[in-house]
Design an enzyme around this catalytic site. Sequence first.
Site, PDB file in Angstrom:
ATOM      1  N   ASN A 247      -3.077 -10.354   8.592  1.00  0.00           N
ATOM      2  CA  ASN A 247      -4.085  -9.314   8.596  1.00  0.00           C
ATOM      3  C   ASN A 247      -5.332  -9.830   7.890  1.00  0.00           C
ATOM      4  OD1 ASN A 247      -4.932  -6.386   8.863  1.00  0.00           O
ATOM      5  ND2 ASN A 247      -5.229  -6.709   6.666  1.00  0.00           N
ATOM      6  N   GLU A 248      -6.446  -9.819   8.596  1.00  0.00           N
ATOM      7  CA  GLU A 248      -7.762 -10.053   8.006  1.00  0.00           C
ATOM      8  C   GLU A 248      -7.834 -11.260   7.067  1.00  0.00           C
ATOM      9  OE1 GLU A 248      -8.973  -6.352   6.217  1.00  0.00           O
ATOM     10  OE2 GLU A 248      -9.150  -5.369   8.143  1.00  0.00           O
TER      11      GLU A 248
ATOM     12  N   GLU B  89      -5.232   2.084  -1.897  1.00  0.00           N
ATOM     13  CA  GLU B  89      -6.388   1.507  -1.215  1.00  0.00           C
ATOM     14  C   GLU B  89      -6.899   0.272  -1.980  1.00  0.00           C
ATOM     15  OE1 GLU B  89      -7.387   1.737   1.723  1.00  0.00           O
ATOM     16  OE2 GLU B  89      -9.315   0.772   1.462  1.00  0.00           O
ATOM     17  N   TRP B  90      -5.997  -0.649  -2.272  1.00  0.00           N
ATOM     18  CA  TRP B  90      -6.324  -1.920  -2.894  1.00  0.00           C
ATOM     19  C   TRP B  90      -7.225  -1.737  -4.106  1.00  0.00           C
ATOM     20  CZ3 TRP B  90      -2.826  -4.992  -1.036  1.00  0.00           C
ATOM     21  CH2 TRP B  90      -2.369  -4.805   0.255  1.00  0.00           C
TER      22      TRP B  90
ATOM     23  N   GLN C 211       0.804  -1.222   0.000  1.00  0.00           N
ATOM     24  CA  GLN C 211       0.000   0.000   0.000  1.00  0.00           C
ATOM     25  C   GLN C 211       0.837   1.272   0.000  1.00  0.00           C
ATOM     26  OE1 GLN C 211      -2.959  -1.491   3.086  1.00  0.00           O
ATOM     27  NE2 GLN C 211      -4.212  -0.089   1.909  1.00  0.00           N
TER      28      GLN C 211
ATOM     29  N   GLU D  12      -6.542  -1.585  13.617  1.00  0.00           N
ATOM     30  CA  GLU D  12      -6.944  -0.635  12.570  1.00  0.00           C
ATOM     31  C   GLU D  12      -8.285  -0.044  12.941  1.00  0.00           C
ATOM     32  OE1 GLU D  12      -7.208  -2.019   8.477  1.00  0.00           O
ATOM     33  OE2 GLU D  12      -5.278  -3.030   8.665  1.00  0.00           O
TER      34      GLU D  12
ATOM     35  N   HIS E 100       0.105  -9.137   5.084  1.00  0.00           N
ATOM     36  CA  HIS E 100      -1.097  -8.323   4.853  1.00  0.00           C
ATOM     37  C   HIS E 100      -1.501  -8.542   3.389  1.00  0.00           C
ATOM     38  CE1 HIS E 100      -3.294  -4.394   6.103  1.00  0.00           C
ATOM     39  NE2 HIS E 100      -3.771  -4.700   4.914  1.00  0.00           N
TER      40      HIS E 100
ATOM     41  N   ARG F  81       2.168   0.199  13.607  1.00  0.00           N
ATOM     42  CA  ARG F  81       1.973  -1.143  13.041  1.00  0.00           C
ATOM     43  C   ARG F  81       2.215  -1.088  11.540  1.00  0.00           C
ATOM     44  NH1 ARG F  81      -3.353  -3.517  10.917  1.00  0.00           N
ATOM     45  NH2 ARG F  81      -2.771  -5.658  10.461  1.00  0.00           N
TER      46      ARG F  81
ATOM     47  N   ASN G 116      -9.488  -5.226  13.813  1.00  0.00           N
ATOM     48  CA  ASN G 116      -9.660  -4.179  12.800  1.00  0.00           C
ATOM     49  C   ASN G 116     -11.142  -3.878  12.710  1.00  0.00           C
ATOM     50  OD1 ASN G 116      -6.956  -4.325  12.295  1.00  0.00           O
ATOM     51  ND2 ASN G 116      -7.147  -4.954  10.146  1.00  0.00           N
TER      52      ASN G 116
ATOM     53  N   TRP H  67      -5.962   3.881  11.414  1.00  0.00           N
ATOM     54  CA  TRP H  67      -5.657   3.626  10.006  1.00  0.00           C
ATOM     55  C   TRP H  67      -6.042   4.869   9.237  1.00  0.00           C
ATOM     56  CZ3 TRP H  67      -3.205  -0.341   7.586  1.00  0.00           C
ATOM     57  CH2 TRP H  67      -3.194  -0.291   6.186  1.00  0.00           C
TER      58      TRP H  67
ATOM     59  N   TYR I 144     -14.241  -0.829  11.477  1.00  0.00           N
ATOM     60  CA  TYR I 144     -14.548   0.425  10.785  1.00  0.00           C
ATOM     61  C   TYR I 144     -16.017   0.848  10.829  1.00  0.00           C
ATOM     62  CZ  TYR I 144      -9.932   0.083   8.576  1.00  0.00           C
ATOM     63  OH  TYR I 144      -8.581   0.018   8.351  1.00  0.00           O
TER      64      TYR I 144
HETATM   65  C1  GBH Z   1      -8.789  -2.677   5.955  1.00  0.00           C
HETATM   66  O1  GBH Z   1      -9.790  -3.668   5.866  1.00  0.00           O
HETATM   67  C2  GBH Z   1      -7.495  -3.176   5.368  1.00  0.00           C
HETATM   68  O2  GBH Z   1      -6.806  -3.975   6.295  1.00  0.00           O
HETATM   69  C3  GBH Z   1      -6.595  -2.039   4.910  1.00  0.00           C
HETATM   70  O3  GBH Z   1      -5.538  -2.533   4.146  1.00  0.00           O
HETATM   71  C4  GBH Z   1      -7.390  -1.013   4.150  1.00  0.00           C
HETATM   72  O4  GBH Z   1      -6.578   0.042   3.700  1.00  0.00           O
HETATM   73  C5  GBH Z   1      -8.472  -0.510   5.072  1.00  0.00           C
HETATM   74  O5  GBH Z   1      -9.328  -1.574   5.369  1.00  0.00           O
HETATM   75  C6  GBH Z   1      -9.367   0.547   4.470  1.00  0.00           C
HETATM   76  O6  GBH Z   1     -10.157   0.008   3.464  1.00  0.00           O
HETATM   77  O7  GBH Z   1     -16.321  -4.554  -0.874  1.00  0.00           O
HETATM   78  O8  GBH Z   1     -18.475  -4.414   0.121  1.00  0.00           O
HETATM   79  O9  GBH Z   1     -17.381  -6.555  -0.028  1.00  0.00           O
HETATM   80  C7  GBH Z   1     -11.034  -3.293   6.391  1.00  0.00           C
HETATM   81  C8  GBH Z   1     -12.047  -4.415   6.296  1.00  0.00           C
HETATM   82  C9  GBH Z   1     -13.320  -5.776   4.863  1.00  0.00           C
HETATM   83  C10 GBH Z   1     -13.387  -3.430   4.603  1.00  0.00           C
HETATM   84  C11 GBH Z   1     -13.881  -5.949   3.495  1.00  0.00           C
HETATM   85  C12 GBH Z   1     -13.971  -3.589   3.224  1.00  0.00           C
HETATM   86  C13 GBH Z   1     -15.153  -5.026   1.731  1.00  0.00           C
HETATM   87  C14 GBH Z   1     -16.596  -4.812   1.689  1.00  0.00           C
HETATM   88  N1  GBH Z   1     -12.561  -4.548   4.956  1.00  0.00           N
HETATM   89  N2  GBH Z   1     -14.703  -4.842   3.120  1.00  0.00           N
HETATM   90  S1  GBH Z   1     -17.237  -5.108   0.104  1.00  0.00           S
END
Ligand code: GBH
Length: 575
Positions: free
Chosen positions: A264-265, A533-534, A116, A476, A219, A173, A405, A526, A407
């Site tokens: 991670n996750e 952002e992936w 990232q 996170e 990760h 981290r 983690n 985070w 959000y």
């Molecule tokens: C984190 O995951 C990651 O660890 C980090 O790398 C990333 O930068 C950060 O989120 C911010 O995005 O597309 O509707 O199926 C957070 C958990 C789980 C959040 C999967 C997004 C996808 C939902 N993530 N989820 S969907």
Amino acid sequence: MSLPKDFLWGFATAALPLPFSSPLSPSGHLVLRMNIILSPPCLDPPTASCKLLAPPIPNSCSWELPTIPPRSAHLLPETRRWLAKGEGETNDPGGRPSPSRLPVLETNANSFCSYQVEGSPEKDGRGPTIWDEFCKIPGKIADGSSGAVACDSYNRTAEDISLIKSLGANCYRFSLAWSRIIPLGGRNDPINQAGIDHYVKFVDDLLEAGITPFITLLHWDVPDALDKRYGGLLNREEFPLDFENYARVVYKAIPKCKNWITFNEPWCSSILGYSVGAFAPGRTSNRDKSPVGDSSREPWIVGHNLLVAHGRAVKVYREEFKPTQGGQIGITLNGDATYPWDPEDPADVEAANRKIEFAISWFADPVYFGKYPDSMRKQLGDRLPEFTEEERALVQGSNDFYGMNHYTANYVRHKTGTPPPEDYLGNLETLFWSKSGECIGPETESPWLRPNPQGFRNLINWLSKRYNYPPIYVTENGTSILKENDKPVEEILEDTLRVEYFDTYVKALAKAVSEDGCNVKGYMAWSLLDNFEWAEGYVTRFGVTYVDYEKDQKRFPKKSAQSLKPLFDSLIKKD
Ligand code: GBH
């Protein structure tokens, strides 16, 4: 409302900046490969592969494109600049752009690696990862970008450490790129000392600055060679052994790090990588997205293998390193809070609980109880692997702490009837509005994220009760902001919503500790910097620090960056 005296707080990020040197062309210039992926309907196929050529001037690059990008909301800044110049609009009457050459462009060549924030996929002997490969596939990343141009941190490691320090944080981290340490990944493959040296120095420099490092071993960026060699995460025998070996190499090399996170996750690696196909390696039953994959089975196999690999890495740490190094180790799981869509309907109440079981307890129950949740076994049957006795022994009891983690939150409504084989939620749907019309929280730039601080407190309590009040580190927590990327810099720096997010979430956490008795020992926001952002590319920003991708990756702390120290100062007990 307060936090204990020894509470740690700081920032999290996915991977470290690494030096940039090897991808030099014969003329001594940098050569990068990247894709620009174009999704508007006028382009068919919807992509343009783009190759960087020898730079016309030092420290810059140029590239050529076989096809011309149409106007698109999600383009790299360089591409946008080029379009603004009005060049290359060559749509033919049929609406298709004709092949043409992109005029010479200049771009910043100081880029970094894993995944990232780093960039520079071939630097210092790094091997490719499944994310490097995935980003090359047309249409996979929203703005067509990749981690090849990220935060330019190599020349700024010192700058970034003093940034962390100046913001008052006492922990940080970050993840390592496995393929920098063992480029081909496997237990019989060569070790790359240059990669190790970089991380050793980074940890030394953090400690010198009084910042406690938390290292994530993986990760998501699995070495691509392992994927090609034996199917990567799908391989139940080989993958855990190779991960164990990699972990051992790292523990031995970095004895000063006392806080380790294996994965991670794993939910994201399994579901997004092998069911939805939105993340690398992009396998799915959806044949519009991928020619390979089986969403009904592969995600559950991958999850199982990640658990066993985690168990192996923990065993090695505890037996070979912990007695002398004295650190701690755990796994980081993602999971959203839930509320029943209709609190009067017992089926919705049950579904809200089941949603957390499918997301979190899938991994946490084996780690704490040595078995998968009953709700998952019931729905998935033999598609969910059984633990052998040896595997169970590796996995059960393998957390020194729980890495959380978190959000956002959802309303959950149960579904009736038999769920389709690709269902991974637990036969339910997730919503932002409740039956009575309440909204879970305001919109952000991430379609999946709406702030709901009460959910954070609830989930900390849910986990604490189910797993008998384990030590928890929030590894996170943070938010994007709706259309942040489109705003002028001055406005981006006034990120009031993010300030509010941290204020309300951290206070919810403090209540979970001081009023509810949960054992939360640290918190990592985070993220320190805006970064890759992936699948959402660079459009979505999560940083407390703005990174100007157009101007030399310069960093500008936002208001939220400055807001955390006073917040934690007001909550952490002084004596
Ligand atoms: C984190 O995951 C990651 O660890 C980090 O790398 C990333 O930068 C950060 O989120 C911010 O995005 O597309 O509707 O199926 C957070 C958990 C789980 C959040 C999967 C997004 C996808 C939902 N993530 N989820 S969907």
